[in-house]
Design an enzyme around this catalytic site. Sequence first.
Site, short mmCIF file in Angstrom:
data_model
loop_
_atom_site.label_atom_id
_atom_site.label_comp_id
_atom_site.label_asym_id
_atom_site.label_seq_id
_atom_site.Cartn_x
_atom_site.Cartn_y
_atom_site.Cartn_z
N LYS A 108 2.40 -17.87 -82.43
CA LYS A 108 3.45 -16.95 -81.56
C LYS A 108 3.82 -15.69 -82.54
O LYS A 108 4.14 -14.60 -81.83
CB LYS A 108 4.78 -17.75 -81.35
CG LYS A 108 4.90 -18.34 -79.99
CD LYS A 108 6.40 -18.67 -79.47
CE LYS A 108 6.67 -19.89 -80.20
NZ LYS A 108 7.82 -20.67 -79.57
N CYS B 85 2.30 -14.59 -85.75
CA CYS B 85 1.16 -13.97 -86.48
C CYS B 85 0.76 -12.79 -85.78
O CYS B 85 0.37 -12.52 -84.95
CB CYS B 85 -0.06 -14.93 -86.59
SG CYS B 85 -1.28 -14.31 -87.85
N HIS C 289 -3.02 -11.05 -84.15
CA HIS C 289 -3.42 -12.59 -83.78
C HIS C 289 -2.58 -12.80 -82.47
O HIS C 289 -2.98 -13.25 -81.34
CB HIS C 289 -3.17 -13.28 -84.89
CG HIS C 289 -3.53 -14.95 -84.38
ND1 HIS C 289 -3.29 -15.85 -85.42
CD2 HIS C 289 -4.29 -15.50 -83.23
CE1 HIS C 289 -4.01 -17.01 -84.80
NE2 HIS C 289 -4.41 -16.83 -83.59
#
Length: 157
Positions: free
Chosen positions: A139, A141, A119
């Site tokens: 920031k 994940c 992500h």
Amino acid sequence: MAVRSRTDLIVLHCSATRAGQAVTAAQIRDWHLARGFSDIGYHRVIRRDGTVEAGRPLDAVGAHVAGHNARSVGVCLVGGLDDRTGAPADTFTPAQWTALRALVGELVARYPGARVLGHRDLSPDLDGDGVVEPREWLKSCPCFDARAWAWREGFPV
Ligand SMILES: [Zn+2]
């Protein structure tokens, strides 16, 4: 629920919960419904014990990465936060790594040409498509280097 016409990305996430929390897909579905989603945002959830649970139908448009939902499938590993400090950390269990390897193998076979990433590797697209996540989560994940993992496993990155 809308069906994706293409799948270019396999996006790995974490639930951003402490390592000791045995979160299930049903719980994550409840959290996402409470945030106004029509269903759980992810397509698959990997529990702490390595159990793979179904989220949205695999070919449905998910709600897990702003700006890229129409072309991606989302997998969520439960965990990602240190038990004591609550800081982002690679807390995943051997059973989860084994399950992730098998699951991503299946997805890569199902969606030829799709790349694997995390992500955090996708910059937030503030296009208002419905996914708003805490800045800290975005920031970090999935709390590990997904592309390095995929590269080591021989998956397309
Ligand atoms: Zn995520």
